[in-house]
Every structure is written in C-alpha cells, then in structure tokens.
Design a protein around this motif. Structure first.
Motif, PDB file in Angstrom:
ATOM      1  N   ALA A 164       0.845  -1.195   0.000  1.00 19.76           N
ATOM      2  CA  ALA A 164       0.000   0.000   0.000  1.00 19.76           C
ATOM      3  C   ALA A 164       0.882   1.247   0.000  1.00 19.76           C
ATOM      4  N   TRP A 165       0.581   2.182  -0.905  1.00 22.70           N
ATOM      5  CA  TRP A 165       1.424   3.379  -1.042  1.00 22.70           C
ATOM      6  C   TRP A 165       0.580   4.639  -1.074  1.00 22.70           C
ATOM      7  N   ASN A 166       0.908   5.594  -0.195  1.00 24.78           N
ATOM      8  CA  ASN A 166       0.212   6.881  -0.166  1.00 24.78           C
ATOM      9  C   ASN A 166       1.173   8.048   0.052  1.00 24.78           C
ATOM     10  N   GLN A 167       2.456   7.829  -0.248  1.00 25.74           N
ATOM     11  CA  GLN A 167       3.505   8.851  -0.161  1.00 25.74           C
ATOM     12  C   GLN A 167       3.874   9.228   1.264  1.00 25.74           C
ATOM     13  N   SER A 168       3.314   8.564   2.274  1.00 29.08           N
ATOM     14  CA  SER A 168       3.593   8.942   3.658  1.00 29.08           C
ATOM     15  C   SER A 168       4.930   8.379   4.131  1.00 29.08           C
ATOM     16  N   THR A 169       5.449   8.983   5.198  1.00 29.46           N
ATOM     17  CA  THR A 169       6.680   8.487   5.810  1.00 29.46           C
ATOM     18  C   THR A 169       6.492   7.060   6.308  1.00 29.46           C
ATOM     19  N   GLU A 170       5.324   6.766   6.865  1.00 26.41           N
ATOM     20  CA  GLU A 170       5.056   5.425   7.386  1.00 26.41           C
ATOM     21  C   GLU A 170       5.057   4.384   6.268  1.00 26.41           C
ATOM     22  N   ALA A 171       4.463   4.729   5.126  1.00 24.83           N
ATOM     23  CA  ALA A 171       4.443   3.788   4.001  1.00 24.83           C
ATOM     24  C   ALA A 171       5.853   3.560   3.468  1.00 24.83           C
ATOM     25  N   MET A 172       6.672   4.614   3.443  1.00 22.14           N
ATOM     26  CA  MET A 172       8.057   4.469   2.984  1.00 22.14           C
ATOM     27  C   MET A 172       8.851   3.602   3.949  1.00 22.14           C
ATOM     28  N   THR A 173       8.633   3.803   5.240  1.00 22.00           N
ATOM     29  CA  THR A 173       9.309   2.979   6.242  1.00 22.00           C
ATOM     30  C   THR A 173       8.928   1.512   6.084  1.00 22.00           C
ATOM     31  N   ALA A 174       7.647   1.253   5.866  1.00 19.87           N
ATOM     32  CA  ALA A 174       7.190  -0.128   5.689  1.00 19.87           C
ATOM     33  C   ALA A 174       7.825  -0.763   4.460  1.00 19.87           C
ATOM     34  N   ALA A 175       7.920  -0.005   3.366  1.00 24.34           N
ATOM     35  CA  ALA A 175       8.522  -0.535   2.138  1.00 24.34           C
ATOM     36  C   ALA A 175       9.983  -0.905   2.364  1.00 24.34           C
ATOM     37  N   ARG A 176      10.707  -0.055   3.058  1.00 24.52           N
ATOM     38  CA  ARG A 176      12.129  -0.330   3.313  1.00 24.52           C
ATOM     39  C   ARG A 176      12.296  -1.522   4.249  1.00 24.52           C
ATOM     40  N   ALA A 178      10.353  -3.981   4.600  1.00 26.59           N
ATOM     41  CA  ALA A 178       9.877  -5.213   3.965  1.00 26.59           C
ATOM     42  C   ALA A 178      10.782  -5.678   2.838  1.00 26.59           C
ATOM     43  N   LEU A 179      11.889  -5.003   2.583  1.00 24.53           N
ATOM     44  CA  LEU A 179      12.744  -5.320   1.430  1.00 24.53           C
ATOM     45  C   LEU A 179      13.152  -6.795   1.334  1.00 24.53           C
ATOM     46  N   PRO A 180      13.522  -7.472   2.420  1.00 27.03           N
ATOM     47  CA  PRO A 180      13.862  -8.897   2.284  1.00 27.03           C
ATOM     48  C   PRO A 180      12.728  -9.718   1.683  1.00 27.03           C
ATOM     49  N   PHE A 181      11.489  -9.415   2.065  1.00 27.75           N
ATOM     50  CA  PHE A 181      10.345 -10.105   1.478  1.00 27.75           C
ATOM     51  C   PHE A 181      10.116  -9.658   0.036  1.00 27.75           C
ATOM     52  N   LEU A 182      10.202  -8.364  -0.200  1.00 25.68           N
ATOM     53  CA  LEU A 182       9.920  -7.831  -1.534  1.00 25.68           C
ATOM     54  C   LEU A 182      10.908  -8.358  -2.569  1.00 25.68           C
ATOM     55  N   LYS A 183      12.176  -8.443  -2.212  1.00 21.65           N
ATOM     56  CA  LYS A 183      13.196  -8.892  -3.155  1.00 21.65           C
ATOM     57  C   LYS A 183      13.045 -10.366  -3.519  1.00 21.65           C
ATOM     58  N   SER A 203       1.524  13.021 -11.617  1.00 24.53           N
ATOM     59  CA  SER A 203       1.505  12.513 -12.987  1.00 24.53           C
ATOM     60  C   SER A 203       1.955  11.058 -13.102  1.00 24.53           C
ATOM     61  N   ASP A 204       2.561  10.523 -12.025  1.00 23.69           N
ATOM     62  CA  ASP A 204       3.066   9.150 -12.052  1.00 23.69           C
ATOM     63  C   ASP A 204       2.965   8.543 -10.655  1.00 23.69           C
ATOM     64  N   PRO A 205       1.741   8.264 -10.191  1.00 20.45           N
ATOM     65  CA  PRO A 205       1.575   7.741  -8.824  1.00 20.45           C
ATOM     66  C   PRO A 205       2.343   6.434  -8.629  1.00 20.45           C
ATOM     67  N   GLY A 206       3.148   6.394  -7.577  1.00 23.57           N
ATOM     68  CA  GLY A 206       3.906   5.190  -7.253  1.00 23.57           C
ATOM     69  C   GLY A 206       5.118   4.956  -8.131  1.00 23.57           C
ATOM     70  N   GLY A 207       5.353   5.825  -9.106  1.00 24.81           N
ATOM     71  CA  GLY A 207       6.443   5.593 -10.058  1.00 24.81           C
ATOM     72  C   GLY A 207       7.822   5.648  -9.427  1.00 24.81           C
ATOM     73  N   MET A 208       8.057   6.607  -8.552  1.00 24.76           N
ATOM     74  CA  MET A 208       9.376   6.751  -7.937  1.00 24.76           C
ATOM     75  C   MET A 208       9.671   5.575  -7.005  1.00 24.76           C
ATOM     76  N   LEU A 209       8.665   5.119  -6.271  1.00 19.35           N
ATOM     77  CA  LEU A 209       8.863   3.951  -5.411  1.00 19.35           C
ATOM     78  C   LEU A 209       9.125   2.716  -6.254  1.00 19.35           C
ATOM     79  N   CYS A 210       8.395   2.565  -7.348  1.00 23.42           N
ATOM     80  CA  CYS A 210       8.602   1.421  -8.238  1.00 23.42           C
ATOM     81  C   CYS A 210      10.032   1.418  -8.781  1.00 23.42           C
ATOM     82  N   GLN A 211      10.539   2.592  -9.149  1.00 25.16           N
ATOM     83  CA  GLN A 211      11.908   2.696  -9.650  1.00 25.16           C
ATOM     84  C   GLN A 211      12.915   2.297  -8.573  1.00 25.16           C
ATOM     85  N   LEU A 212      12.690   2.770  -7.344  1.00 26.36           N
ATOM     86  CA  LEU A 212      13.584   2.429  -6.234  1.00 26.36           C
ATOM     87  C   LEU A 212      13.621   0.925  -6.003  1.00 26.36           C
TER      88      LEU A 212
END
Length: 282
Positions: A164-176, A178-183, A203-212
């Motif tokens: 789940a992505w909404n540009q918040s600090t909490e969502a970014m923390t969760a993504a980081r 969760a990296l072992p699972f995501l990879k 103009s590109d929702p979620g695009g920067m996170l997807c690139q990361l």
C-alpha cells in the motif's frame, strides 16, 4: 538487509502455538535467531480501596502473574523443543504490570529485525495483546508481521505481495523494512488508491517507489485504484484478494495519548480484518 533477529512476545496461552510455529519457520528460512519474550502480566487495576488492602491486592496480582508466566513458559519451551535441534532460540520470562508493558516490549523490539505477533483481536485476546503490537510498532520502531488465524500459510516466503502506497513516511518505512520479502517475491503490486491531484507524484503515482524497488531487484508494478467502497481499507483488501496476495505491506498509523500510542483507525481496521499476513511499520 536480512532478518537475523526475530522476536515474538507471548502473553496469551491461546496464541502461543501459532506464534512460535510461525516465528520458528521464519527463523529457519532467514537463518535467524529467535527471541521469545514470555510475559506474566499483572492486570490488577488499583482504584479506590480501603486502607491496608492495596498491598494485599497487589501481591495477589503479582502471584497470579508469576503463575501464568511459569505455565506459559513451559508451554513455549515445549513448543520450541518440538521444532527440532536446528532452531537457534532464547527464552526470557518477565513479570510486568500492564502499565509498564509498553516500555518493556519496546526495549526488546528495538533490537529485533522483525517482530511476529498473532492478530491482537479475537475472542480470547486481551488488552495486553494490542499493547504488545502498539509497543513494538510505535515505541520499538520495529516492523511487525501480524498473523491471521491460519498463520503464515503454505508459503514462508510470500510470492505475491501487495504494498500500500500513499507517499507517507510510514508507508516508505514499511517498504524499506519489507525489502527482504519484496526482493524474494515473484511479484510486488504497489497499490495507490485515489492518488493526489497535486504534488510530485500527481503525474506518475507510485512511479518513484517502483523505480527504487526495481533497482533493488524487486519485480514491481503499480496499480492505481479509485475508492469504489466507503472505506479505503476495503478497497485495499479486495485488491489483495483479487491479486491472490500472500502478504500485505503498509504503514502503521497511531495517535499520541499522553505517553501511550494508540492505533489509528486504518491500522486497527486492517488488523481486525486481515486474512493474510500483514507487515506494518511506523
């Protein structure tokens, strides 16, 4: 980063088998050490009392907590022994009052890479189950993997993950976190619901996170959804079902209440209803 120290906190005998089974499976899969914190919780709420009775009531509460802790520790050690000799683990048993539980759990959670807990709501769950999850998330700053009734399910390593992505600090923390699972997943669906019409991602929702994530080797894609149901959480859960997801990753939100952190509405809603493992971070 890998999960090399996994923690589970036991305060409810009804959840012990589920928590230990899942945590032990995860520890083996990650080649990690499992720490088990067994709590004997004195739930005595001291209000008005006659002179001289307070100390007696406190001692009764402590005695009950010690008896509960001994029984729960015996259950935990038996379950751990049944997991086999290849599991690396340690058991710590502590007696605490309900009001001091937050600091105790937080002090252990901040030294864990991952905390695994059963869902803190149910017929046999008490206030301490919710307090443990809150303490690990908000005070211990640890990622918490919350288990549904069926535990981890057939896949220790989830194959399909909804993030789940909404540009918040909490969502970014969760993504980081969760990296072992995501990879290791076959696919990660970055889900954006009702994206903002202003801001850097308009103009590109979620695009920067997807690139990361892609640069980390994650097989990621973005889904942009409209809120077609009254609750955003309902849209997210339905999407996870449609994706046949094995895990849901999202930020955890809370509100300050004096020294305590209480779960925000979205966080509590997801914890009450999730049918798949839910990884949260704050």
């Amino acid at each position: 980063m890998d999960y090399k120290t996994i923690l589970t906190v036991l305060s409810n005998p009804a959840d012990a088998a589920l928590a230990i089974s899942a945590a032990a499976r995860m520890a083996r899969a990650q080649d990690a050490h499992l720490d088990v914190l067994v709590l004997g919780v004195d739930r005595t709420q001291m209000g008005y009392s006659y002179i001289g009775t307070g100390a007696v009531l406190m001692q009764v509460g402590i005695d009950r907590a010690e008896a509960d802790a001994k029984a729960l520790e015996a259950t935990a050690r038996a379950a751990l022994a049944a997991e086999g000799p290849d599991l690396r683990y340690g058991v710590e048993t502590v007696i605490t009052q309900l009001g001091a539980l937050t600091d105790l759990v937080a002090s252990r959670a901040r030294f864990a890479d991952l905390v695994i807990q059963p869902r803190p709501y149910g017929a046999e769950s008490g206030a301490d189950s919710e307090a443990v999850v809150e303490a690990a998330l908000f005070d211990g700053k640890a990622p918490v993997l919350v288990l549904p009734a069926n535990g981890l399910g057939p896949n220790i390593q989830p194959k399909r993950i909804v993030l789940a992505w909404n540009q918040s600090t909490e969502a970014m923390t969760a993504a980081r976190r969760a990296l072992p699972f995501l990879k290791a997943a076959d696919s990660v669906n970055i889900t954006v619901i009702d994206p903002p019409t202003q801001g850097e991602e308009r103009s590109d929702p979620g695009g920067m996170l997807c690139q990361l994530l892609t640069r980390h080797g994650v097989h990621a894609e973005v889904s942009v959804l409209a809120r077609t149901l009254p609750q955003t959480c309902d849209v997210l859960m339905r999407h996870a079902t449609d994706q046949n997801a094995d895990m849901l990753v999202m930020g955890a939100y809370g509100h300050s209440r004096l020294r305590e952190a209480i779960l925000g509405g979205t966080t509590r809603y997801m914890l009450e209803r999730t049918a798949i493992p839910l990884l949260m971070a704050h």
